[in-house]
Design a protein around this motif. Sequence first.
Motif, PDB file in Angstrom:
ATOM      1  N   GLY A  33     -54.421 -36.819  14.900  1.00 35.17           N
ATOM      2  CA  GLY A  33     -53.903 -35.641  14.893  1.00 35.17           C
ATOM      3  C   GLY A  33     -53.282 -35.252  13.778  1.00 35.17           C
ATOM      4  O   GLY A  33     -52.443 -34.348  13.751  1.00 35.17           O
ATOM      5  N   ARG A  34     -53.571 -36.147  12.640  1.00 35.46           N
ATOM      6  CA  ARG A  34     -52.910 -35.929  11.564  1.00 35.46           C
ATOM      7  C   ARG A  34     -53.433 -34.381  10.796  1.00 35.46           C
ATOM      8  O   ARG A  34     -54.575 -34.420  10.963  1.00 35.46           O
ATOM      9  CB  ARG A  34     -52.897 -37.108  10.603  1.00 35.46           C
ATOM     10  CG  ARG A  34     -52.328 -38.389  10.874  1.00 35.46           C
ATOM     11  CD  ARG A  34     -52.452 -39.575   9.928  1.00 35.46           C
ATOM     12  NE  ARG A  34     -53.681 -39.457   9.282  1.00 35.46           N
ATOM     13  CZ  ARG A  34     -53.719 -40.049   8.140  1.00 35.46           C
ATOM     14  NH1 ARG A  34     -52.675 -40.685   7.536  1.00 35.46           N
ATOM     15  NH2 ARG A  34     -54.965 -40.161   7.430  1.00 35.46           N
ATOM     16  N   ASP A  35     -52.539 -33.666  10.250  1.00 27.78           N
ATOM     17  CA  ASP A  35     -52.972 -32.548   9.516  1.00 27.78           C
ATOM     18  C   ASP A  35     -54.232 -32.769   8.648  1.00 27.78           C
ATOM     19  O   ASP A  35     -55.119 -32.137   8.625  1.00 27.78           O
ATOM     20  CB  ASP A  35     -51.896 -31.764   9.233  1.00 27.78           C
ATOM     21  CG  ASP A  35     -50.956 -30.940  10.035  1.00 27.78           C
ATOM     22  OD1 ASP A  35     -51.484 -30.607  11.114  1.00 27.78           O
ATOM     23  OD2 ASP A  35     -49.966 -30.492   9.578  1.00 27.78           O
ATOM     24  N   ALA A  54     -60.340 -28.740  17.819  1.00 25.33           N
ATOM     25  CA  ALA A  54     -60.012 -27.559  18.416  1.00 25.33           C
ATOM     26  C   ALA A  54     -58.945 -27.937  19.710  1.00 25.33           C
ATOM     27  O   ALA A  54     -57.945 -26.974  19.650  1.00 25.33           O
ATOM     28  CB  ALA A  54     -61.371 -26.729  19.199  1.00 25.33           C
ATOM     29  N   ARG A  55     -59.210 -29.018  20.493  1.00 27.05           N
ATOM     30  CA  ARG A  55     -58.237 -29.328  21.288  1.00 27.05           C
ATOM     31  C   ARG A  55     -56.666 -29.461  20.950  1.00 27.05           C
ATOM     32  O   ARG A  55     -55.850 -29.063  21.452  1.00 27.05           O
ATOM     33  CB  ARG A  55     -58.384 -30.528  22.178  1.00 27.05           C
ATOM     34  CG  ARG A  55     -57.603 -30.937  23.332  1.00 27.05           C
ATOM     35  CD  ARG A  55     -58.018 -32.205  23.872  1.00 27.05           C
ATOM     36  NE  ARG A  55     -57.680 -33.191  22.773  1.00 27.05           N
ATOM     37  CZ  ARG A  55     -56.421 -33.564  22.450  1.00 27.05           C
ATOM     38  NH1 ARG A  55     -55.304 -33.013  23.019  1.00 27.05           N
ATOM     39  NH2 ARG A  55     -55.960 -34.387  21.566  1.00 27.05           N
ATOM     40  N   GLN A  56     -56.662 -29.531  19.533  1.00 25.81           N
ATOM     41  CA  GLN A  56     -55.185 -29.983  19.156  1.00 25.81           C
ATOM     42  C   GLN A  56     -54.621 -28.565  18.817  1.00 25.81           C
ATOM     43  O   GLN A  56     -52.964 -28.501  18.529  1.00 25.81           O
ATOM     44  CB  GLN A  56     -55.206 -30.809  17.851  1.00 25.81           C
ATOM     45  CG  GLN A  56     -55.842 -32.195  18.009  1.00 25.81           C
ATOM     46  CD  GLN A  56     -56.117 -32.956  16.584  1.00 25.81           C
ATOM     47  OE1 GLN A  56     -55.969 -32.439  15.778  1.00 25.81           O
ATOM     48  NE2 GLN A  56     -56.684 -34.048  16.826  1.00 25.81           N
ATOM     49  N   GLY A  57     -55.252 -27.530  18.790  1.00 22.15           N
ATOM     50  CA  GLY A  57     -54.792 -25.952  18.690  1.00 22.15           C
ATOM     51  C   GLY A  57     -54.092 -25.446  17.447  1.00 22.15           C
ATOM     52  O   GLY A  57     -53.318 -24.796  17.489  1.00 22.15           O
ATOM     53  N   ARG A  58     -54.335 -26.144  16.209  1.00 20.66           N
ATOM     54  CA  ARG A  58     -53.921 -25.427  15.126  1.00 20.66           C
ATOM     55  C   ARG A  58     -54.584 -24.232  14.631  1.00 20.66           C
ATOM     56  O   ARG A  58     -55.704 -23.982  14.775  1.00 20.66           O
ATOM     57  CB  ARG A  58     -54.324 -26.201  13.898  1.00 20.66           C
ATOM     58  CG  ARG A  58     -53.397 -27.597  13.829  1.00 20.66           C
ATOM     59  CD  ARG A  58     -53.917 -28.530  12.725  1.00 20.66           C
ATOM     60  NE  ARG A  58     -53.235 -29.774  12.949  1.00 20.66           N
ATOM     61  CZ  ARG A  58     -53.648 -30.951  13.501  1.00 20.66           C
ATOM     62  NH1 ARG A  58     -54.822 -30.756  14.322  1.00 20.66           N
ATOM     63  NH2 ARG A  58     -52.961 -31.972  13.560  1.00 20.66           N
ATOM     64  N   PRO A  59     -53.702 -22.971  14.729  1.00 22.94           N
ATOM     65  CA  PRO A  59     -54.433 -21.711  14.418  1.00 22.94           C
ATOM     66  C   PRO A  59     -55.407 -21.791  13.163  1.00 22.94           C
ATOM     67  O   PRO A  59     -56.369 -21.142  13.553  1.00 22.94           O
ATOM     68  CB  PRO A  59     -53.212 -20.790  14.170  1.00 22.94           C
ATOM     69  CG  PRO A  59     -52.088 -21.518  14.972  1.00 22.94           C
ATOM     70  CD  PRO A  59     -52.367 -23.076  14.875  1.00 22.94           C
TER      71      PRO A  59
END
Length: 98
Positions: A33-35, A54-59
């Motif tokens: 999950g690193r940006d 997508a699951r990580q939910g970053r807009p």
Amino acid sequence: MREVVASIGRDKDLDVLVNDPERDVRLQVAEWGRDKDADVLVNDSDPCIREEIARQGRPRHLDLLIDDPDYSVRSMVAFLGRDKDLDRLVADPDWRVR
């Protein structure tokens, strides 16, 4: 072996493995999950990896993935339940997304 290294999650290893040719290695990298990895992997050729992003939910990534050609990625975007995404995906041509 590289998949095991990716599962440990050291930053210097993930920096290299984000571009690995092996799908399972890139998936392990995505799961951390690193940006900066997500910024690369949002455009990955494998839909499972894009679904994880997508699951990580970053807009900013959801804004891109709502138009993904793979139904499973769009389904994950819908599952996260942002109103603006649901407004669009309710009319998705694939019944598995609606």
